[in-house]
Motif scaffolding. Structure first.
Motif, PDB file in Angstrom:
ATOM      1  N   LEU A  22       0.823  -1.218   0.000  1.00  0.00           N
ATOM      2  CA  LEU A  22       0.000   0.000   0.000  1.00  0.00           C
ATOM      3  C   LEU A  22       0.854   1.265   0.000  1.00  0.00           C
ATOM      4  O   LEU A  22       0.571   2.212  -0.744  1.00  0.00           O
ATOM      5  N   LEU A  23       1.898   1.281   0.824  1.00  0.00           N
ATOM      6  CA  LEU A  23       2.758   2.469   0.867  1.00  0.00           C
ATOM      7  C   LEU A  23       3.557   2.648  -0.417  1.00  0.00           C
ATOM      8  O   LEU A  23       3.742   3.777  -0.889  1.00  0.00           O
ATOM      9  N   ALA A  24       4.014   1.542  -0.992  1.00  0.00           N
ATOM     10  CA  ALA A  24       4.738   1.631  -2.270  1.00  0.00           C
ATOM     11  C   ALA A  24       3.813   2.127  -3.373  1.00  0.00           C
ATOM     12  O   ALA A  24       4.210   2.955  -4.205  1.00  0.00           O
ATOM     13  N   ASN A  25       2.592   1.653  -3.375  1.00  0.00           N
ATOM     14  CA  ASN A  25       1.624   2.103  -4.366  1.00  0.00           C
ATOM     15  C   ASN A  25       1.325   3.590  -4.184  1.00  0.00           C
ATOM     16  O   ASN A  25       1.235   4.340  -5.162  1.00  0.00           O
ATOM     17  N   LEU A  26       1.199   4.023  -2.956  1.00  0.00           N
ATOM     18  CA  LEU A  26       0.917   5.432  -2.671  1.00  0.00           C
ATOM     19  C   LEU A  26       2.085   6.327  -3.088  1.00  0.00           C
ATOM     20  O   LEU A  26       1.886   7.420  -3.619  1.00  0.00           O
ATOM     21  N   ALA A  27       3.307   5.846  -2.869  1.00  0.00           N
ATOM     22  CA  ALA A  27       4.490   6.652  -3.181  1.00  0.00           C
ATOM     23  C   ALA A  27       4.832   6.672  -4.665  1.00  0.00           C
ATOM     24  O   ALA A  27       5.567   7.551  -5.109  1.00  0.00           O
ATOM     25  N   THR A  28       4.316   5.710  -5.421  1.00  0.00           N
ATOM     26  CA  THR A  28       4.677   5.646  -6.847  1.00  0.00           C
ATOM     27  C   THR A  28       3.478   5.977  -7.724  1.00  0.00           C
ATOM     28  O   THR A  28       3.120   7.132  -7.857  1.00  0.00           O
ATOM     29  N   HIS A  30       0.176   5.002  -7.567  1.00  0.00           N
ATOM     30  CA  HIS A  30      -1.127   5.126  -6.903  1.00  0.00           C
ATOM     31  C   HIS A  30      -2.264   4.592  -7.776  1.00  0.00           C
ATOM     32  O   HIS A  30      -3.172   5.320  -8.181  1.00  0.00           O
ATOM     33  N   LEU A  31      -2.197   3.303  -8.063  1.00  0.00           N
ATOM     34  CA  LEU A  31      -3.248   2.647  -8.828  1.00  0.00           C
ATOM     35  C   LEU A  31      -4.431   2.317  -7.917  1.00  0.00           C
ATOM     36  O   LEU A  31      -4.276   1.583  -6.945  1.00  0.00           O
ATOM     37  N   PRO A  32      -5.616   2.843  -8.226  1.00  0.00           N
ATOM     38  CA  PRO A  32      -6.786   2.563  -7.387  1.00  0.00           C
ATOM     39  C   PRO A  32      -7.119   1.068  -7.251  1.00  0.00           C
ATOM     40  O   PRO A  32      -7.527   0.645  -6.168  1.00  0.00           O
ATOM     41  N   LEU A  37      -7.815  -3.623  -3.657  1.00  0.00           N
ATOM     42  CA  LEU A  37      -7.584  -5.031  -3.366  1.00  0.00           C
ATOM     43  C   LEU A  37      -6.782  -5.226  -2.078  1.00  0.00           C
ATOM     44  O   LEU A  37      -7.137  -6.027  -1.210  1.00  0.00           O
ATOM     45  N   VAL A  38      -5.705  -4.481  -1.938  1.00  0.00           N
ATOM     46  CA  VAL A  38      -4.779  -4.699  -0.828  1.00  0.00           C
ATOM     47  C   VAL A  38      -5.253  -4.025   0.459  1.00  0.00           C
ATOM     48  O   VAL A  38      -4.971  -4.519   1.551  1.00  0.00           O
ATOM     49  N   GLY A  39      -5.992  -2.939   0.366  1.00  0.00           N
ATOM     50  CA  GLY A  39      -6.484  -2.246   1.552  1.00  0.00           C
ATOM     51  C   GLY A  39      -7.332  -3.134   2.460  1.00  0.00           C
ATOM     52  O   GLY A  39      -7.042  -3.275   3.651  1.00  0.00           O
ATOM     53  N   PRO A  40      -8.381  -3.746   1.924  1.00  0.00           N
ATOM     54  CA  PRO A  40      -9.176  -4.657   2.762  1.00  0.00           C
ATOM     55  C   PRO A  40      -8.388  -5.874   3.251  1.00  0.00           C
ATOM     56  O   PRO A  40      -8.620  -6.351   4.362  1.00  0.00           O
ATOM     57  N   LEU A  41      -7.462  -6.364   2.440  1.00  0.00           N
ATOM     58  CA  LEU A  41      -6.615  -7.478   2.870  1.00  0.00           C
ATOM     59  C   LEU A  41      -5.791  -7.070   4.091  1.00  0.00           C
ATOM     60  O   LEU A  41      -5.690  -7.818   5.065  1.00  0.00           O
TER      61      LEU A  41
END
Length: 95
Positions: A22-28, A30-32, A37-41
């Motif tokens: 999640l943090l890597a996605n946010l920093a790069t 940011h694919l919704p 998918l990963v947030g609820p997991l």
């Protein structure tokens, strides 16, 4: 190792790994869809760590409180659970 401990170990790893994604996605980029998918997991793994720590007979109050720490709580609980038997054996006093 008992089955609940292995479940706690898996949940702690999933919680930490999913937070890293999640943090890597946010920093790069940011694919919704990744967040969706990963947030609820991550949330489910976090809650599972808390419940698993509360249900573990060897987990004391400090361990149960540590489980509430996001990301590293599960790992700290596991560390505490694996240290307790060694400390008891070293001191010679039963649990």
């Amino acid at each position: 190792m008992s089955r609940p401990r292995s479940a706690l170990r898996a949940a702690a790893a999933v919680e930490l790994g999913s937070l890293a994604v999640l943090l890597a996605n946010l920093a790069t980029v940011h694919l919704p869809p990744v967040s969706s998918l990963v947030g609820p997991l991550h949330g489910c793994a976090y809650l599972f760590v808390i419940v698993a720590a509360a249900r573990d007979a060897g987990c004391d109050l400090t361990g149960r409180v540590l489980a509430w720490l996001p990301a590293v709580g599960g790992l700290l609980v596991l560390r505490r659970l694996t240290r307790a038997p060694r400390e008891e054996a070293a001191s010679g006093t039963p649990g």
